[in-house]
Motif scaffolding. Structure first.
Motif, mmCIF file in Angstrom:
data_model
loop_
_atom_site.group_PDB
_atom_site.id
_atom_site.type_symbol
_atom_site.label_atom_id
_atom_site.label_comp_id
_atom_site.label_asym_id
_atom_site.label_seq_id
_atom_site.Cartn_x
_atom_site.Cartn_y
_atom_site.Cartn_z
ATOM 1 N N ALA A 1 51.121 -65.066 -43.418
ATOM 2 C CA ALA A 1 50.732 -64.548 -42.096
ATOM 3 C C ALA A 1 51.939 -64.513 -41.162
ATOM 4 O O ALA A 1 52.740 -65.453 -41.126
ATOM 5 C CB ALA A 1 49.631 -65.409 -41.492
ATOM 6 N N GLN A 2 52.050 -63.422 -40.425
ATOM 7 C CA GLN A 2 53.122 -63.249 -39.457
ATOM 8 C C GLN A 2 52.562 -62.750 -38.139
ATOM 9 O O GLN A 2 51.506 -62.115 -38.105
ATOM 10 C CB GLN A 2 54.131 -62.203 -39.945
ATOM 11 C CG GLN A 2 54.913 -62.577 -41.154
ATOM 12 C CD GLN A 2 55.902 -61.485 -41.535
ATOM 13 O OE1 GLN A 2 55.634 -60.309 -41.368
ATOM 14 N NE2 GLN A 2 57.046 -61.891 -42.054
ATOM 15 N N LEU A 3 53.291 -63.005 -37.066
ATOM 16 C CA LEU A 3 53.059 -62.342 -35.781
ATOM 17 C C LEU A 3 54.149 -61.297 -35.644
ATOM 18 O O LEU A 3 55.327 -61.590 -35.842
ATOM 19 C CB LEU A 3 53.144 -63.326 -34.615
ATOM 20 C CG LEU A 3 51.878 -64.081 -34.288
ATOM 21 C CD1 LEU A 3 52.113 -64.990 -33.088
ATOM 22 C CD2 LEU A 3 50.724 -63.158 -34.014
ATOM 23 N N GLU A 4 53.740 -60.071 -35.299
ATOM 24 C CA GLU A 4 54.676 -58.963 -35.319
ATOM 25 C C GLU A 4 54.574 -58.154 -34.034
ATOM 26 O O GLU A 4 53.485 -57.914 -33.532
ATOM 27 C CB GLU A 4 54.324 -58.096 -36.530
ATOM 28 C CG GLU A 4 55.293 -57.032 -36.850
ATOM 29 C CD GLU A 4 54.988 -56.403 -38.199
ATOM 30 O OE1 GLU A 4 55.774 -56.644 -39.126
ATOM 31 O OE2 GLU A 4 53.981 -55.694 -38.309
ATOM 32 N N ALA A 5 55.721 -57.729 -33.517
ATOM 33 C CA ALA A 5 55.782 -56.843 -32.356
ATOM 34 C C ALA A 5 56.607 -55.623 -32.751
ATOM 35 O O ALA A 5 57.584 -55.746 -33.489
ATOM 36 C CB ALA A 5 56.428 -57.544 -31.173
ATOM 37 N N GLU A 6 56.191 -54.449 -32.279
ATOM 38 C CA GLU A 6 56.941 -53.234 -32.594
ATOM 39 C C GLU A 6 56.896 -52.262 -31.433
ATOM 40 O O GLU A 6 55.968 -52.283 -30.618
ATOM 41 C CB GLU A 6 56.418 -52.574 -33.862
ATOM 42 C CG GLU A 6 55.048 -51.985 -33.749
ATOM 43 C CD GLU A 6 54.615 -51.299 -35.036
ATOM 44 O OE1 GLU A 6 54.219 -50.131 -34.954
ATOM 45 O OE2 GLU A 6 54.673 -51.939 -36.096
ATOM 46 N N MET A 7 57.918 -51.418 -31.380
ATOM 47 C CA MET A 7 57.968 -50.363 -30.380
ATOM 48 C C MET A 7 58.568 -49.128 -31.043
ATOM 49 O O MET A 7 59.492 -49.243 -31.845
ATOM 50 C CB MET A 7 58.796 -50.769 -29.180
ATOM 51 C CG MET A 7 58.804 -49.722 -28.083
ATOM 52 S SD MET A 7 59.334 -50.399 -26.509
ATOM 53 C CE MET A 7 57.768 -50.976 -25.899
ATOM 54 N N ALA A 8 58.017 -47.962 -30.720
ATOM 55 C CA ALA A 8 58.517 -46.708 -31.296
ATOM 56 C C ALA A 8 58.537 -45.631 -30.223
ATOM 57 O O ALA A 8 57.696 -45.612 -29.320
ATOM 58 C CB ALA A 8 57.635 -46.266 -32.461
ATOM 59 N N TYR A 9 59.510 -44.743 -30.346
ATOM 60 C CA TYR A 9 59.644 -43.600 -29.453
ATOM 61 C C TYR A 9 59.592 -42.345 -30.301
ATOM 62 O O TYR A 9 60.403 -42.170 -31.216
ATOM 63 C CB TYR A 9 60.979 -43.669 -28.693
ATOM 64 C CG TYR A 9 61.239 -42.478 -27.809
ATOM 65 C CD1 TYR A 9 60.712 -42.435 -26.524
ATOM 66 C CD2 TYR A 9 61.995 -41.405 -28.255
ATOM 67 C CE1 TYR A 9 60.942 -41.339 -25.707
ATOM 68 C CE2 TYR A 9 62.232 -40.311 -27.442
ATOM 69 C CZ TYR A 9 61.694 -40.285 -26.172
ATOM 70 O OH TYR A 9 61.919 -39.203 -25.353
ATOM 71 N N ASP A 10 58.625 -41.475 -30.042
ATOM 72 C CA ASP A 10 58.502 -40.195 -30.740
ATOM 73 C C ASP A 10 59.117 -39.116 -29.863
ATOM 74 O O ASP A 10 58.752 -38.960 -28.701
ATOM 75 C CB ASP A 10 57.037 -39.879 -31.044
ATOM 76 C CG ASP A 10 56.433 -40.874 -32.019
ATOM 77 O OD1 ASP A 10 57.185 -41.471 -32.795
ATOM 78 O OD2 ASP A 10 55.205 -41.058 -32.000
ATOM 79 N N PHE A 11 60.047 -38.371 -30.428
ATOM 80 C CA PHE A 11 60.840 -37.398 -29.686
ATOM 81 C C PHE A 11 59.988 -36.257 -29.136
ATOM 82 O O PHE A 11 58.889 -35.994 -29.618
ATOM 83 C CB PHE A 11 61.945 -36.841 -30.580
ATOM 84 C CG PHE A 11 62.851 -37.911 -31.117
ATOM 85 C CD1 PHE A 11 63.714 -38.592 -30.278
ATOM 86 C CD2 PHE A 11 62.811 -38.256 -32.451
ATOM 87 C CE1 PHE A 11 64.544 -39.585 -30.766
ATOM 88 C CE2 PHE A 11 63.636 -39.250 -32.950
ATOM 89 C CZ PHE A 11 64.503 -39.916 -32.104
ATOM 90 N N ASP A 12 60.556 -35.557 -28.133
ATOM 91 C CA ASP A 12 59.873 -34.417 -27.512
ATOM 92 C C ASP A 12 59.377 -33.432 -28.558
ATOM 93 O O ASP A 12 60.087 -33.108 -29.508
ATOM 94 C CB ASP A 12 60.821 -33.665 -26.570
ATOM 95 C CG ASP A 12 60.906 -34.303 -25.204
ATOM 96 O OD1 ASP A 12 60.072 -35.172 -24.901
ATOM 97 O OD2 ASP A 12 61.806 -33.930 -24.440
ATOM 98 N N ARG A 13 58.173 -32.969 -28.331
ATOM 99 C CA ARG A 13 57.558 -31.956 -29.198
ATOM 100 C C ARG A 13 57.081 -30.843 -28.294
ATOM 101 O O ARG A 13 56.331 -31.072 -27.346
ATOM 102 C CB ARG A 13 56.386 -32.582 -29.946
ATOM 103 C CG ARG A 13 55.511 -31.642 -30.713
ATOM 104 C CD ARG A 13 56.157 -31.272 -32.046
ATOM 105 N NE ARG A 13 55.206 -30.721 -32.970
ATOM 106 C CZ ARG A 13 54.797 -29.469 -32.982
ATOM 107 N NH1 ARG A 13 55.242 -28.632 -32.086
ATOM 108 N NH2 ARG A 13 53.944 -29.039 -33.876
ATOM 109 N N SER A 14 57.521 -29.635 -28.571
ATOM 110 C CA SER A 14 57.106 -28.485 -27.766
ATOM 111 C C SER A 14 55.816 -27.904 -28.340
ATOM 112 O O SER A 14 55.657 -27.815 -29.550
ATOM 113 C CB SER A 14 58.189 -27.412 -27.768
ATOM 114 O OG SER A 14 59.343 -27.898 -27.153
#
Length: 197
Positions: free
Chosen positions: A65-78
């Protein structure tokens, strides 16, 4: 929804950070990873496909078992919105990017070179839309989330990771659910390297 947010806050309040860091220093590991992110928004027609980059940090509570944090940025989509005011119809060009921030437990099998895991995270998702020369009364196809407001999100997912020594690769698939006038279900796939300490 307020009850879910309150429950998540209460869980975080009762987790002792000194316990997490002490476990990491006793020989249990910390994992740091980067990933490429694919996010499919099913709210629009046709669906919008986003690609981006992210990172995650995990602390072992136990070997399974782990505690996990994540962040992601999805680039501009036209994409193009169709706007009608009842008399005329107009195509409105839009650019949107997405920011994900999630935190929660990850449960994994054994300690061999390959591990299967499941995860359940909670956090926020934010869509920021730029509509150039939009007519008065225009509303984005993304609804209220298109104006940059962060919305509560839940993420159930699972996957597999393989390690050779401290270096590994991880593949994860899940449903990034956010709440805006009901639950919105969206496919999310991440893949990238992980390093164990």
């Amino acid at each position: 929804m307020k009850r879910l947010v309150l429950a998540a806050v209460l869980v975080l309040c009762f987790v002792n950070p000194r316990f997490i860091f002490a476990q990491a220093l006793k020989g249990d590991h910390v994992e740091v990873g980067a990933f490429a992110d694919y996010f499919r928004v099913d709210r629009t027609s046709p669906s919008l496909n986003y690609a981006g980059l992210g990172g995650r940090l995990a602390f072992n509570l136990r070997p399974s078992a782990q505690l996990e944090a994540e962040m992601a940025y999805d680039f501009d989509r036209s994409y193009t919105n169709v706007f009608t005011n009842g008399v005329t119809q107009q195509l409105v060009p839009s650019k949107t990017h997405v920011l994900h921030g999630l935190f929660g437990p990850k449960f994994q099998t054994g300690s061999g070179p390959f591990r299967f895991f499941v995860t359940g995270k909670a956090g926020l998702i934010s869509f920021t839309t730029n509509t150039q020369n939009a007519p008065q009364g225009f509303k984005s196809a993304l609804g209220a989330v298109g104006n940059g407001n962060a919305k509560f999100a839940l993420y159930p997912g699972g996957g597999v990771e393989g390690f050779v020594g401290p270096v590994g690769l991880r593949l994860e698939v899940g449903d990034d659910i956010y709440f805006d006038n009901g639950a919105r279900y969206n496919l999310r796939v991440t893949f990238g390297p992980t390093i164990r300490f």
